[in-house]
Design an enzyme around this catalytic site. Sequence first.
Site, PDB file in Angstrom:
ATOM      1  N   HIS A 106      -3.684  -5.727   8.339  1.00 16.65           N
ATOM      2  CA  HIS A 106      -2.088  -5.138   8.845  1.00 16.65           C
ATOM      3  C   HIS A 106      -1.081  -4.614   8.461  1.00 16.65           C
ATOM      4  CE1 HIS A 106      -0.189  -6.043  12.025  1.00 16.65           C
ATOM      5  NE2 HIS A 106       0.650  -7.431  12.199  1.00 16.65           N
ATOM      6  N   GLU A 176      -0.866  -0.482   0.699  1.00 12.48           N
ATOM      7  CA  GLU A 176      -1.930  -0.068   1.272  1.00 12.48           C
ATOM      8  C   GLU A 176      -3.566   0.276   0.543  1.00 12.48           C
ATOM      9  OE1 GLU A 176      -0.980  -1.322   6.238  1.00 12.48           O
ATOM     10  OE2 GLU A 176      -0.809   1.140   5.101  1.00 12.48           O
TER      11      GLU A 176
END
Length: 194
Positions: A106, A176
């Site tokens: 997320h 990420e």
Amino acid sequence: MSGGNIAIFASGAGSNARELIRHFRGHPRFRVSLVACNRPEAGVIGVAAEAGVPVLNLERERFFRGDGHLPDLMAASIDLIVLAGFLWKVPSALVKAFPDRILNIHPALLPAHGGKGMYGSHVHEAVIRGGDRHSGITIHLVDEQYDHGRTLFQARLDLMPNETPETLAQRIHVLEHRHFPTIVEAFLQNQTSC
Ligand code: GAR
């Protein structure tokens, strides 16, 4: 968990899928065996095709029935599902079929800015609108609630003056890509060594 076959579920451009595929290419124990996608026009399909990874097209009715795509996952001997920009809520039957074996990334520091409708640029807009001084990424186990299961990892960044949703999205993607593959690998190492 007996083995190391990973299915990536994705709906978008697939930059995280690309990094995961790259990370596990040639790995002695773990491999990305399948990319499952719910949008025929999504960039991730090209990412998978380029890497020679089979694609499973998820059909809405079968997916939300929960066990509708289980035979496809079983046929590919999938051990772990990794959500990498996947926008459909995982139905309870699928969570039950893969207990503690579904991971999600997320693009914010959960529990802040999670839940229904909070994905991609919507998250970054909310962070900036809320005047937050930090954002980051959360990698967590998936349970039956949106963005809710046990957190495995977070990394944070400070917002810059004049930060925009676009600059933030780009900086979050860097985080990420740096962390997601290694956290997935560490999770698999732990599970398979028990
Ligand atoms: C990623 O930033 C991921 O964290 C986010 O979608 C983006 C997908 O990018 N996921 C969510 O917002 C889930 N709530 P990608 O397609 O380039 O990997």
